[in-house]
Every structure is written in structure tokens, then in C-alpha cells.
Design a protein around this motif. Structure first.
Motif, PDB file in Angstrom:
ATOM      1  N   HIS A  74      -6.177   3.387  -4.277  1.00  0.00           N
ATOM      2  CA  HIS A  74      -6.630   2.008  -4.081  1.00  0.00           C
ATOM      3  C   HIS A  74      -7.474   1.556  -5.276  1.00  0.00           C
ATOM      4  CE1 HIS A  74      -6.414   2.721   0.566  1.00  0.00           C
ATOM      5  NE2 HIS A  74      -5.235   2.753  -0.012  1.00  0.00           N
ATOM      6  N   HIS A  86       1.034   3.693  -3.222  1.00  0.00           N
ATOM      7  CA  HIS A  86       0.560   5.086  -3.264  1.00  0.00           C
ATOM      8  C   HIS A  86       1.566   6.045  -3.906  1.00  0.00           C
ATOM      9  CE1 HIS A  86      -3.244   4.996  -1.177  1.00  0.00           C
ATOM     10  NE2 HIS A  86      -2.746   4.349  -0.149  1.00  0.00           N
ATOM     11  N   HIS A 141      -7.413  -4.253   1.149  1.00  0.00           N
ATOM     12  CA  HIS A 141      -7.951  -3.658  -0.082  1.00  0.00           C
ATOM     13  C   HIS A 141      -6.856  -3.757  -1.115  1.00  0.00           C
ATOM     14  CE1 HIS A 141      -5.317  -0.244   0.579  1.00  0.00           C
ATOM     15  NE2 HIS A 141      -5.750  -0.197   1.819  1.00  0.00           N
ATOM     16  N   ASP A 147       0.809  -1.216   0.000  1.00  0.00           N
ATOM     17  CA  ASP A 147       0.000   0.000   0.000  1.00  0.00           C
ATOM     18  C   ASP A 147       0.845   1.270   0.000  1.00  0.00           C
ATOM     19  OD1 ASP A 147      -2.656   1.291   0.276  1.00  0.00           O
ATOM     20  OD2 ASP A 147      -1.638   2.126   2.017  1.00  0.00           O
TER      21      ASP A 147
HETATM   22 CO    CO Z   1      -3.599   2.983   1.186  1.00  0.00          CO
END
Ligand code: CO
Ligand code: 3PG
Length: 557
Positions: A504, A436, A474, A432
């Protein structure tokens, strides 16, 4: 009411370990030829093999209504994902609750709004003449905030007769396209112009990229919040005539900069800031999500705040969009009630006497503790819960995509080997945090770092006869390039390369069941999502999930 769980008589003989690979989803687009899937591109032999051959391998929904978001167009995020994982049920989340409170008008009749703003009939501070400030993330990402919520409040404030409004806008590029800030600024400026043609009374006063100013989380880098104070409150910083001018200037000066990293700016006129925050003003922080809202809220409301020197120290009426932390009651005044997440997995396991361990590095530490426990920051039981935080580096993570994966792997193995815990949960931030950044090569390295830690975790679990569950909260790094929603083709940027995607995704996540799986099988629940995991953990530990919990995805044969 004291919680209790019934025993079923069947359980795993060792510990249950849940690995959350933050932001590692399963790409669901037109896979053939898609060049932006970091999971696919990674040399990740363990994960790839298990995705094909794990004894039990499922997929879980991790976005939209399955995690309490308003619609299935809403991507997942770590708050709603960890809430669902830890609570075993789907609660309407901030995004949905705020939209509902605006649509019903409840937000505008609540005590916080009436005190700070008020109406023509019942004037609050701002209708009586105080300046009304809004601070928050300006986008439609719906992860921390939504621009429509801000616009609805602006219109209502105007209708109520508020004369002076100042906006302090944090630019996104992390939950939305990486250079989309001007879309939102233009939209906001148009509304401001409509409400106040003079351009003097309703105006943007300061701002900056969300990863540079104000929106730190989990105390990873308080200097961001201190800079926020200087920028929004003191009005100190580089001055521009408009937000648009600030954004365009920075983009010229820092080639390749994305919105989340834009420097702080102050709007000035003849050298003076147009919107400092002063004693007696009213301040609404319009993000609904808590992790990145708590620190700035503390700086505004804590009388004994001493993390940094507040120059000037102002006394204002401050309200959050929500209460961000129920334990700390932070902030005490808020516009919309947060989801009432109760009877979490942690509470049940504490009641049953199960020792639990939670681990991550700073950037995701609150995810496996505070979000996991329904946005409460305190332990239920000091005796039965151990939390371990590995300090994150303060760095842009594309420069160090391994982050603290190896330290986390080592700490988890040690905790498993200690034999002390019945249930252990861990979050690997890499997929994650690096996802990003929008930098594909770094995201590939991030997936590899996580992958390299999984075999030794499984080995430790196997030695204890336990079960290893591998999932994610996610998707993110499996889709590093934007795609055309209709054709599935990856989109190009204006330089002829692929357009990076920093946000995401809507993809499902894996749910791999490894280790001592004898006697277990998939229960065949249709449409399972993250909220089915808590009952699954209970089932593995030998407990009957309580009424109301979504069913386990595993059962004993
Ligand atoms: Co995130
Ligand atoms: C962030 O806060 O970094 C992003 O907006 C969302 O990421 P997370 O939901 O994975 O924390």
C-alpha cells in the motif's frame, strides 16, 4: 444505551451509495514522468473525468494517524480504513495498541502471557517446560504484524526462563518490498543466536509465503490453512537446514517468485522436523490483524472443528496477539485488548430504521461487513441489513484482473433498482488485490474494470435521485513502482527495469460526490480523512451526526 439520531429535515431524495475502490489512491509523488501509476495509465474515462469535473471532489487522508496507526510513516490498510469509514471516529489500532502494551509492559503481565509463558516468579506453561511456538507474519509492514513485537516477546520469554522456542514464519513481500524476506530472517536469526548460542533451543521450525500457507481470509481457500497445519503442526513438507536455505533454494528454482508466494518449508535435522507442535505446547499467533488470523485460530481452538482433518489433532494453549473477532470470541485467549469500536454507522442507521446493503467479492467481503462494523462478524439487524458475497476465484489475480467487478456492478445496480435500501456500500477489490501482485499491466486492467462499472452505477443512482460517493480505503495501484524517498525518482531493479511495489501507499484517496448534489456543498473541514465519511453519510440521509463523530465533509446549503 439505545442509540438514536436526530433528523435535520434535509436529505437526499434517493439512496446513498458508497463505492470503495479498494487500493485506488491519488499519487502524490513527483507525478511528472512517474511511470508506475496504474490509475494514470488506465483507459478509465469515467473516473478520470470525475476526478477533474465531479460536482464536488475532495481528497481524504487514508494513512497514518488519520486512521489510528502509530505514525504518519505508516501506510493505510483495509482494516484500519474500513474501521474508520464505518465508525466515524479514529480508534487506536492494533499496531499502536500492541506497541503500547509492549512499551508499558502490560502485555507481559496480562493473564494470557502469564498462563502461556509466565515469569521466573510466576511460571506459566512455557517457563515450566512446554515448548513455546510463535506463528505469524515476519516483517515490519505493520499491517498484520511487526517483527519488533515478536522480538520483544522472544526477549521476555528468554528473561522468564523459557527453554524451548520454535518459530513458524510467514514471509511477506506484500506489505513490504517483494523480495525482502531475508532481511527479516537475518534479523531474527541474529536475535535467536544472541538468546541461545547453541542454535538448538530457540529456532525457526517452519514457514512459507503468506499467500501460500496459513494466512487465508474470509474462507476464500481453506487449503492454505490445511497446508499451514501440515507445515507448522505436523512438520510435514520439504525439509531444509535453515529458513535462509529454503528461501534461496526456492528463489533459484522458481525464477521471479516473490516472497508472498514462496512454498511452504520445514526445518529438519537428520530427516526429522525440529519443531512440530505437540500436545501441551503453548502457541502464540503474533499477528494483530484478524482477517487472515481467524481461520488458523479456529483450527487450533475449536474442539468441533471440521473444515479439514487435523493430523495430528493437538491440544495446546493458544493465544492470539489480539482477539480477532469479538462476536465469535476468536480466539478466546489473547494478549492485547483489541480497539473497542462501538456505536458504528451501521448501528446508528439500524436504530433509525434505515435499510442497508453491503456487497463485495469474497476477498473483500469481510472488509465491508466485519471491518466496516468494527471487527464484528454478526449483523446488528437481520431485518434491516442485507449482505451479498460474490465468490472470488481462487487464482493469482494478475491473471484475471477484472476479478468479479462486473458481477458486483450488476448486483449493485439490481440492489439500487430494488428501491429497498437507504444506504448501500460496495467494495471493488481490483485496485488492491491486483496492485499487490506488483504487475503494472494487470493493475492497469484492474482500474479499467472498476471504471467500466461506475457509469451504470451512477445511472441507477440518478434514476432514483440518489447520491453516489466514490472513494477508497487506502492507496496501492497508483504506485506500482518503488520511488527514491528523497528524489521521487522511480527505483530500478537489478535487471534494469523498474522495481515493483506490491504494498500500500501513504497517498490520500479521492472522495467524489456524484448524482443529485443540488443543495449540497463541501463543508470545508480541514484535514479530513476516512473517519469523516460516516457523518457525511448521515448528513446525506437527513440525520445529525452524533457527538464524537468526526464532522461531515458535506453540508446542506
Ligand atoms: Co491491500
Ligand atoms: C493483505 O492482507 O492482503 C495485505 O496485507 C493488506 O491488504 P488489505 O489491507 O488491502 O486487505
Amino acid at each position: 444505551m439505545k442509540l438514536s439520531l436526530n433528523r435535520t429535515g434535509r436529505s437526499v431524495s434517493g439512496p446513498v451509495v458508497l463505492v470503495i475502490m479498494d487500493g485506488v489512491g491519488l499519487y502524490k509523488g513527483r507525478a511528472e514522468g512517474y511511470p508506475g501509476n496504474a490509475v494514470d495509465l488506465a483507459g478509465a474515462p469515467f473516473l478520470k473525468d470525475q476526478l477533474q469535473h465531479a460536482p464536488i471532489r475532495l481528497q481524504l487522508k487514508a494513512h497514518g494517524t488519520a486512521v489510528g496507526m502509530p505514525s504518519d510513516e505508516d501506510m493505510g490498510n483495509s482494516e484500519v480504513g474500513h474501521n474508520a469509514l464505518g465508525a466515524g471516529r479514529i480508534f487506536d489500532q492494533g499496531a499502536k495498541l500492541v506497541a503500547g502494551a509492549i512499551a508499558s509492559g502490560q502485555l507481559f503481565t496480562g493473564s494470557a502471557w502469564m498462563d502461556l509463558v509466565g515469569s521466573r516468579e510466576n511460571p506459566g506453561a512455557a517457563v515450566k517446560g512446554a515448548t513455546l511456538h510463535f506463528i505469524g507474519l515476519l516483517s515490519d509492514g505493520n499491517v498484520h504484524s511487526h517483527i519488533d513485537h515478536l522480538i520483544a516477546m522472544l526477549r521476555k520469554a528468554h528473561e522468564a526462563g523459557v527453554r524451548q522456542v520454535r518459530l513458524h514464519i510467514l514471509l511477506d513481500g506484500r506489505d513490504v518490498d517483494e523480495t525482502s524476506a531475508l532481511l527479516y530472517v537475518d534479523k531474527l536469526e541474529a536475535v535467536l543466536k544472541e538468546l541461545d548460542a547453541t542454535g538448538k533451543n530457540y529456532r525457526i521450525a517452519s514457514g512459507g509465503g503468506r499467500m501460500k500457507v496459513t494466512m487465508d481470509r474470509y474462507e476464500a481457500d481453506w487449503s492454505m490453512v490445511e497446508l499451514g497445519w501440515k507445515t507448522h503442526v505436523a512438520g510435514e513438507g520439504r525439509q531444509f537446514a535453515s529458513a535462509k536455505e529454503a528461501i534461496e533454494t526456492f528463489r533459484n528454482e522458481i525464477p521471479g517468485v516473490t516472497d508472498q508466494d514462496l512454498p511452504a518449508f520445514v526445518i529438519g535435522e537428520s530427516g526429522a522436523p525440529v519443531g512440530q507442535i505437540k500436545d501441551g505446547d503453548a502457541v502464540i499467533f503474533f499477528n494483530f490483524r484478524g482477517d487472515r488470523a481467524i481461520e488458523i485460530s479456529r483450527a487450533f481452538v475449536e474442539s468441533d472443528f471440521n473444515v479439514f482433518e487435523r493430523h495430528p489433532k493437538v491440544s495446546v494453549k493458544y493465544a492470539g496477539m489480539m482477539q480477532y473477532d469479538g462476536d465469535l470470541k476468536m480466539p478466546p485467549v489473547f494478549l492485547v485488548d483489541p480497539p473497542a469500536i462501538d456505536e458504528t454507522l451501521t448501528e446508528y442507521l439500524v436504530a433509525a430504521g434505515v435499510k442497508q446493503y453491503a456487497l463485495s467479492e469474497t476477498q473483500k467481503f469481510g472488509h465491508v461487513t466485519y471491518f466496516w462494523n468494527g471487527n464484528n462478524s454478526a449483523k446488528i439487524s437481520e431485518a434491516l441489513e442485507t449482505w451479498e458475497e460474490i465468490p472470488s476465484d481462487v487464482i493469482s489475480f494478475d491473471r484475471k484482473p477484472r476479478m468479479k467487478a462486473d458481477e458486483i456492478g450488476a448486483a449493485l445496480v439490481k440492489a439500487i433498482e430494488s428501491g429497498e435500501y437507504g444506504f448501500l456500500r460496495v467494495n471493488f477489490a481490483n485496485g488492491d488485490m491486483v496492485g499487490h501482485t506488483g504487475i503494472l499491466d494487470a493493475a492497469v486492467a484492474a482500474v479499467e474494470a472498476v471504471d467500466q462499472n461506475l457509469p451504470r452505477i451512477l445511472e441507477a443512482v440518478n434514476k432514483k435521485g440518489g447520491i453516489l460517493l466514490v472513494t477508497a480505503d487506502h492507496g496501492n495501484c497508483e504506485q506500482m513502482y518503488e520511488v527514491n524517498k528523497k528524489t521521487g525518482e522511480p527505483l530500478k531493479n537489478d535487471k534494469g527495469g523498474f522495481a515493483s511495489k506490491t504494498s500500500h501507499t501513504l497517498n490520500p484517496v479521492p472522495f467524489l460526490v456524484l448524482g443529485n448534489v443540488d443543495g449540497l456543498e463541501a463543508s470545508g473541514v480541514a484535514g479530513a480523512g476516512l473517519a469523516n465519511v460516516a457523518a457525511t453519510v448521515m448528513t446525506l440521509l437527513g440525520f445529525e451526526p452524533p457527538a464524537g463523530y468526526l464532522p461531515s465533509v458535506l453540508r446542506w446549503k
